[in-house]
Design a protein around this motif. Structure first.
Motif, short mmCIF file in Angstrom:
data_model
loop_
_atom_site.label_atom_id
_atom_site.label_comp_id
_atom_site.label_asym_id
_atom_site.label_seq_id
_atom_site.Cartn_x
_atom_site.Cartn_y
_atom_site.Cartn_z
N ALA A 122 0.14 8.60 6.78
CA ALA A 122 1.41 8.56 7.53
C ALA A 122 1.50 7.29 8.38
O ALA A 122 2.60 6.83 8.68
CB ALA A 122 1.55 9.80 8.40
N ASP A 123 0.36 6.73 8.75
CA ASP A 123 0.34 5.51 9.55
C ASP A 123 0.50 4.24 8.72
O ASP A 123 0.56 3.15 9.27
CB ASP A 123 -0.98 5.42 10.33
CG ASP A 123 -1.05 6.43 11.46
OD1 ASP A 123 0.00 6.74 12.04
OD2 ASP A 123 -2.17 6.91 11.74
N VAL A 124 0.51 4.38 7.39
CA VAL A 124 0.57 3.24 6.49
C VAL A 124 1.93 3.23 5.80
O VAL A 124 2.24 4.15 5.04
CB VAL A 124 -0.57 3.32 5.44
CG1 VAL A 124 -0.49 2.17 4.47
CG2 VAL A 124 -1.93 3.37 6.13
N ASP A 125 2.71 2.22 6.05
CA ASP A 125 4.07 2.17 5.51
C ASP A 125 4.14 1.25 4.29
O ASP A 125 4.71 0.16 4.35
CB ASP A 125 5.06 1.74 6.58
CG ASP A 125 6.50 2.09 6.20
OD1 ASP A 125 6.70 2.88 5.27
OD2 ASP A 125 7.41 1.56 6.85
N ILE A 126 3.51 1.69 3.20
CA ILE A 126 3.63 1.02 1.91
C ILE A 126 3.93 2.10 0.87
O ILE A 126 3.72 3.29 1.14
CB ILE A 126 2.36 0.22 1.53
CG1 ILE A 126 1.12 1.11 1.48
CG2 ILE A 126 2.14 -0.95 2.48
CD1 ILE A 126 -0.13 0.38 1.03
N PRO A 127 4.44 1.73 -0.30
CA PRO A 127 4.77 2.75 -1.30
C PRO A 127 3.58 3.67 -1.60
O PRO A 127 2.44 3.23 -1.67
CB PRO A 127 5.16 1.93 -2.53
CG PRO A 127 5.66 0.64 -1.96
CD PRO A 127 4.79 0.38 -0.76
N LEU A 128 3.90 4.94 -1.77
CA LEU A 128 2.88 5.95 -2.04
C LEU A 128 3.31 6.82 -3.21
O LEU A 128 4.41 7.36 -3.22
CB LEU A 128 2.66 6.82 -0.80
CG LEU A 128 1.70 7.99 -0.96
CD1 LEU A 128 0.27 7.50 -1.19
CD2 LEU A 128 1.75 8.90 0.25
N LEU A 129 2.43 6.95 -4.18
CA LEU A 129 2.60 7.88 -5.29
C LEU A 129 1.88 9.15 -4.90
O LEU A 129 0.69 9.12 -4.58
CB LEU A 129 2.01 7.30 -6.58
CG LEU A 129 2.45 5.89 -6.95
CD1 LEU A 129 1.62 5.37 -8.13
CD2 LEU A 129 3.92 5.87 -7.28
N LEU A 130 2.58 10.28 -4.90
CA LEU A 130 2.00 11.56 -4.51
C LEU A 130 1.95 12.46 -5.73
O LEU A 130 2.98 12.87 -6.25
CB LEU A 130 2.82 12.21 -3.40
CG LEU A 130 2.38 13.60 -2.93
CD1 LEU A 130 0.97 13.56 -2.36
CD2 LEU A 130 3.36 14.15 -1.91
#
Length: 177
Positions: A122-130
């Motif tokens: 949540a502290d990392v604002d880069i694209p995330l594949l979940l």
């Protein structure tokens, strides 16, 4: 990635480099030559995946790379003009990846309930594949709530998959999407 008018292609390398930097570079170069937009590699430490008594713990240790090795392959990938994505399995590798310029992350479905890792992401604002294939709708909503709790601007992309091969049609559970 999102908002583009064409398909974004990520070449999945996983652990096919078998711990070999020369092989990893061959695979990344092949992905770039094939016009992939990104590569994705699994990055972990043995301690993030298992306890020392686990039968594959020593194999996981053999596949570990140092931070300087990961920086080398990330820089090599960027030098070829494509993005570097990584599966992340723990906070140590997450922090290392962010320090070294990773372009996107993927959270494995087995970590959808890993609140410590979700809070760190949540502290990392880069694209995330979940990856959500193995989770319930409630687990997916909870993971998204945690991931978006800090005002994320980068996308979270839901990936539905099933961990059994071959997958029978009745087991795909596409209605969950």
């Amino acid at each position: 990635m999102l908002g583009e008018t064409r398909t974004f292609i990520i070449c999945e390398l996983s652990q096919t480099h078998e711990g070999s930097m020369p092989l990893a570079k061959i695979l990344v170069k092949a992905a770039a030559e094939a016009k992939a937009d990104a590569v994705k590699i699994q990055i972990f430490t043995a301690n993030e995946l298992a306890v020392p008594s686990y039968k594959y713990y020593s194999l996981f240790q053999q596949l570990e790379w140092t931070e300087s090795q990961w920086k080398e392959i990330i820089d090599y990938t960027h030098g070829l003009g494509i993005r570097f994505f990584a599966d992340v399995f723990g906070t140590y590798t997450l922090e290392m990846l962010v320090r070294n310029g990773v372009d996107g992350l993927k959270l494995h479905g087995t970590d959808m309930r890993n609140s410590r890792l979700l809070k760190a992401l949540a502290d990392v604002d880069i694209p995330l594949l979940l990856s959500i294939g193995g989770g319930t709708v409630a687990e997916t909503k909870n993971a998204l709530s945690i991931l978006n709790s800090k005002g994320r601007k980068s996308p979270v992309i839901l990936m539905h998959g099933f961990q059994s091969y071959p997958t029978l049609v009745e087991h795909t559970n596409l209605n969950k999407m």
